[in-house]
Design a protein around this motif. Sequence first.
Motif, PDB file in Angstrom:
ATOM      1  N   VAL A 375       7.631  38.089  96.055  1.00  0.00           N
ATOM      2  CA  VAL A 375       9.030  37.357  95.293  1.00  0.00           C
ATOM      3  C   VAL A 375       9.973  38.232  95.706  1.00  0.00           C
ATOM      4  N   PRO A 376      11.278  38.073  96.354  1.00  0.00           N
ATOM      5  CA  PRO A 376      12.449  38.806  96.490  1.00  0.00           C
ATOM      6  C   PRO A 376      12.964  39.049  95.262  1.00  0.00           C
ATOM      7  N   HIS A 377      13.419  40.118  94.974  1.00  0.00           N
ATOM      8  CA  HIS A 377      14.089  40.623  93.538  1.00  0.00           C
ATOM      9  C   HIS A 377      15.166  39.655  93.278  1.00  0.00           C
ATOM     10  N   ALA A 378      15.923  39.389  94.280  1.00  0.00           N
ATOM     11  CA  ALA A 378      17.090  38.369  94.191  1.00  0.00           C
ATOM     12  C   ALA A 378      16.643  36.938  93.620  1.00  0.00           C
ATOM     13  N   LYS A 379      15.434  36.571  93.972  1.00  0.00           N
ATOM     14  CA  LYS A 379      14.894  35.164  93.404  1.00  0.00           C
ATOM     15  C   LYS A 379      14.507  35.187  92.466  1.00  0.00           C
ATOM     16  N   VAL A 380      14.438  36.310  91.487  1.00  0.00           N
ATOM     17  CA  VAL A 380      13.694  36.254  90.096  1.00  0.00           C
ATOM     18  C   VAL A 380      14.655  35.863  89.057  1.00  0.00           C
ATOM     19  N   GLN A 381      14.414  34.735  88.370  1.00  0.00           N
ATOM     20  CA  GLN A 381      15.303  34.216  87.476  1.00  0.00           C
ATOM     21  C   GLN A 381      14.971  34.847  85.963  1.00  0.00           C
ATOM     22  N   SER A 382      13.698  35.197  85.656  1.00  0.00           N
ATOM     23  CA  SER A 382      13.514  35.769  84.443  1.00  0.00           C
ATOM     24  C   SER A 382      12.247  36.547  84.331  1.00  0.00           C
ATOM     25  N   VAL A 383      12.015  37.479  83.302  1.00  0.00           N
ATOM     26  CA  VAL A 383      10.794  38.287  83.383  1.00  0.00           C
ATOM     27  C   VAL A 383      10.233  38.044  82.178  1.00  0.00           C
ATOM     28  N   ARG A 384       8.679  37.901  81.912  1.00  0.00           N
ATOM     29  CA  ARG A 384       8.280  37.791  80.549  1.00  0.00           C
ATOM     30  C   ARG A 384       6.999  38.697  80.448  1.00  0.00           C
ATOM     31  N   LEU A 385       6.979  39.209  79.084  1.00  0.00           N
ATOM     32  CA  LEU A 385       5.529  40.059  78.940  1.00  0.00           C
ATOM     33  C   LEU A 385       4.978  39.469  77.859  1.00  0.00           C
ATOM     34  N   THR A 386       3.492  39.211  78.210  1.00  0.00           N
ATOM     35  CA  THR A 386       2.757  38.232  76.996  1.00  0.00           C
ATOM     36  C   THR A 386       1.575  39.258  77.060  1.00  0.00           C
ATOM     37  N   GLN A 387       1.053  39.245  75.849  1.00  0.00           N
ATOM     38  CA  GLN A 387      -0.298  39.943  75.205  1.00  0.00           C
ATOM     39  C   GLN A 387      -0.799  39.493  74.080  1.00  0.00           C
ATOM     40  N   GLY A 388      -2.109  38.937  74.378  1.00  0.00           N
ATOM     41  CA  GLY A 388      -2.745  38.243  73.440  1.00  0.00           C
ATOM     42  C   GLY A 388      -3.475  39.385  72.665  1.00  0.00           C
ATOM     43  N   PRO A 389      -4.221  38.842  71.332  1.00  0.00           N
ATOM     44  CA  PRO A 389      -4.956  39.839  70.378  1.00  0.00           C
ATOM     45  C   PRO A 389      -6.125  40.840  71.125  1.00  0.00           C
ATOM     46  N   TRP A 390      -6.721  40.101  72.101  1.00  0.00           N
ATOM     47  CA  TRP A 390      -7.786  40.881  72.562  1.00  0.00           C
ATOM     48  C   TRP A 390      -7.190  41.873  73.833  1.00  0.00           C
ATOM     49  N   LYS A 391      -6.140  41.558  74.492  1.00  0.00           N
ATOM     50  CA  LYS A 391      -5.483  42.513  75.298  1.00  0.00           C
ATOM     51  C   LYS A 391      -4.678  43.680  74.454  1.00  0.00           C
ATOM     52  N   HIS A 400       5.182  38.600  83.641  1.00  0.00           N
ATOM     53  CA  HIS A 400       5.479  37.066  84.394  1.00  0.00           C
ATOM     54  C   HIS A 400       6.766  37.103  85.122  1.00  0.00           C
ATOM     55  N   VAL A 401       6.776  36.828  86.181  1.00  0.00           N
ATOM     56  CA  VAL A 401       8.053  36.721  86.982  1.00  0.00           C
ATOM     57  C   VAL A 401       8.438  35.141  87.167  1.00  0.00           C
ATOM     58  N   ASP A 402       9.333  34.783  86.901  1.00  0.00           N
ATOM     59  CA  ASP A 402       9.572  33.198  87.035  1.00  0.00           C
ATOM     60  C   ASP A 402      10.850  32.966  88.208  1.00  0.00           C
ATOM     61  N   THR A 403      10.532  32.101  89.202  1.00  0.00           N
ATOM     62  CA  THR A 403      11.258  32.023  90.272  1.00  0.00           C
ATOM     63  C   THR A 403      12.098  30.651  90.100  1.00  0.00           C
ATOM     64  N   GLY A 404      13.167  30.586  91.193  1.00  0.00           N
ATOM     65  CA  GLY A 404      13.891  29.077  90.900  1.00  0.00           C
ATOM     66  C   GLY A 404      13.301  28.101  91.473  1.00  0.00           C
ATOM     67  N   ALA A 419       3.603  47.796  81.877  1.00  0.00           N
ATOM     68  CA  ALA A 419       4.014  46.527  81.827  1.00  0.00           C
ATOM     69  C   ALA A 419       5.318  46.586  81.059  1.00  0.00           C
ATOM     70  N   ALA A 420       5.585  47.466  79.813  1.00  0.00           N
ATOM     71  CA  ALA A 420       6.838  47.626  79.350  1.00  0.00           C
ATOM     72  C   ALA A 420       7.672  48.140  80.297  1.00  0.00           C
ATOM     73  N   GLU A 421       7.547  49.373  80.906  1.00  0.00           N
ATOM     74  CA  GLU A 421       8.439  49.723  81.947  1.00  0.00           C
ATOM     75  C   GLU A 421       8.792  48.872  82.952  1.00  0.00           C
ATOM     76  N   LEU A 422       7.753  48.118  83.566  1.00  0.00           N
ATOM     77  CA  LEU A 422       7.844  47.159  84.522  1.00  0.00           C
ATOM     78  C   LEU A 422       8.823  46.019  84.060  1.00  0.00           C
ATOM     79  N   LEU A 423       8.648  45.561  82.897  1.00  0.00           N
ATOM     80  CA  LEU A 423       9.572  44.534  82.390  1.00  0.00           C
ATOM     81  C   LEU A 423      11.085  44.929  82.518  1.00  0.00           C
ATOM     82  N   ARG A 424      11.292  46.246  81.871  1.00  0.00           N
ATOM     83  CA  ARG A 424      12.604  46.776  82.202  1.00  0.00           C
ATOM     84  C   ARG A 424      13.257  46.909  83.435  1.00  0.00           C
TER      85      ARG A 424
END
Length: 444
Positions: A375-391, A400-404, A419-424
Amino acid sequence: MTTQGVDDAVRERNPVVERRLHPVTPLRRAWAPVAVVIGWALHDPDQAQRQLTRLTTTVLLIGLAVLVPVAALYGFLSWWFTHFAVTESELRIRTGLLFRRTAHIRLERVQAIDVTQPLLARVAGVAKLKLDVIGTDKKDELAFLGEREARALRAELLARAAGFAPETAHEVGEAPARELLRTPPFQLAISLLLTGSTWGALAAALVVPPVLWLATHSVWTVLATGVPLLGAAATSSVGRFVGEYDWTVGESPDGLRIDHGLLDRTHETVPPGRVQAVRIVEPLLWRRRGWVRVELDVAGSSNSVLVPVAPRELAEDVIVRVLPGVSVPAAAALSRPPRRAWRCVPVWWRGYGLAVTEAVFAARHGLLRRRLTLVPHAKVQSVRLTQGPWKRLWRLADVHVDTGANKSVTARLRDAQEAAELLRAQAERSRTGRRDALPDRWMA
């Protein structure tokens, strides 16, 4: 001179000329009334069979004598009342006898223009023009045009979308293309034989019907289950071979051109700047031969395959044309999740990987059938971090990286701090990537 006067002068200099479809079109549209009758019969076959047994030969002949002229008249009228015209800024399609419909397709919203030729259309020398338009799920189409007229109209529409003057757009012609890749039929056939889904569908078609017969002794149950399974097996092998036969990728100023098909010939275009993500698929049995399949996520388009099968080196050369300045990360450059990830996903955690370069966000998943998504960086629309109880217990998270193209690419089972650093960092890369990205253009 006022604005109205200028518009009137432009219209006088470039009058809008409405055109009709090819005269063979009524033959195609005449089938609509016949399809209605067939649909009624299939909807309630028992009732249809009872009605047919009550009819005499004379009544059947009279029915055919009425149905054939009605179908022919419908086909002629639907053709006669269909017009299209090309203006300075849009393509207009006007249809309908009782209920009129006029579609205004603005040229700057056109995503791709494809020329397709089903088998009978190739015999008749006609073609279908399909238009992908931003913001619509269904393609608008002109069916049918003469083959030369379809290609000339496609070239004219692309030229006008690129900014050429209306009086010169029709003289530009189709931009030349340089062949980049051609898939040999033998290689395509071997790749299908080495695909697990082909053998899985065939095994299901051969095993399930006999089991059902032993369990139910019902012919209708066996047929109702066996026929769809056989159809799925044929589609996964023969259907793909016929559809992807003689797959050719060429490079032109208006994008990458794709031609393919044994019976139905299709001429597609991958427009520049519209590709949101590129996916490299590597089935298990292809790896010894070094083959890969390349798929695309294109915003507003249904085009999804770029290369059906090719050596990895050739496929990567084509990817560079789709994503200029992007290099595919090597397998050694992909970082795996930490070893504690096996507690969340045993065994299969080894198939996950991640690499972030200056140009792309690359995530891999799959152990037997590997998929590396770029995914080219210019095509990323939003970035999300998810973490369930077990994780959360094992200090893991997914990014998660959302595209157009309304799809997401996920880096799974990453260390929580990573993951937190990657998100930022990814949010910043996406912002600067969109700022520095070149504008999308049809032609150079």
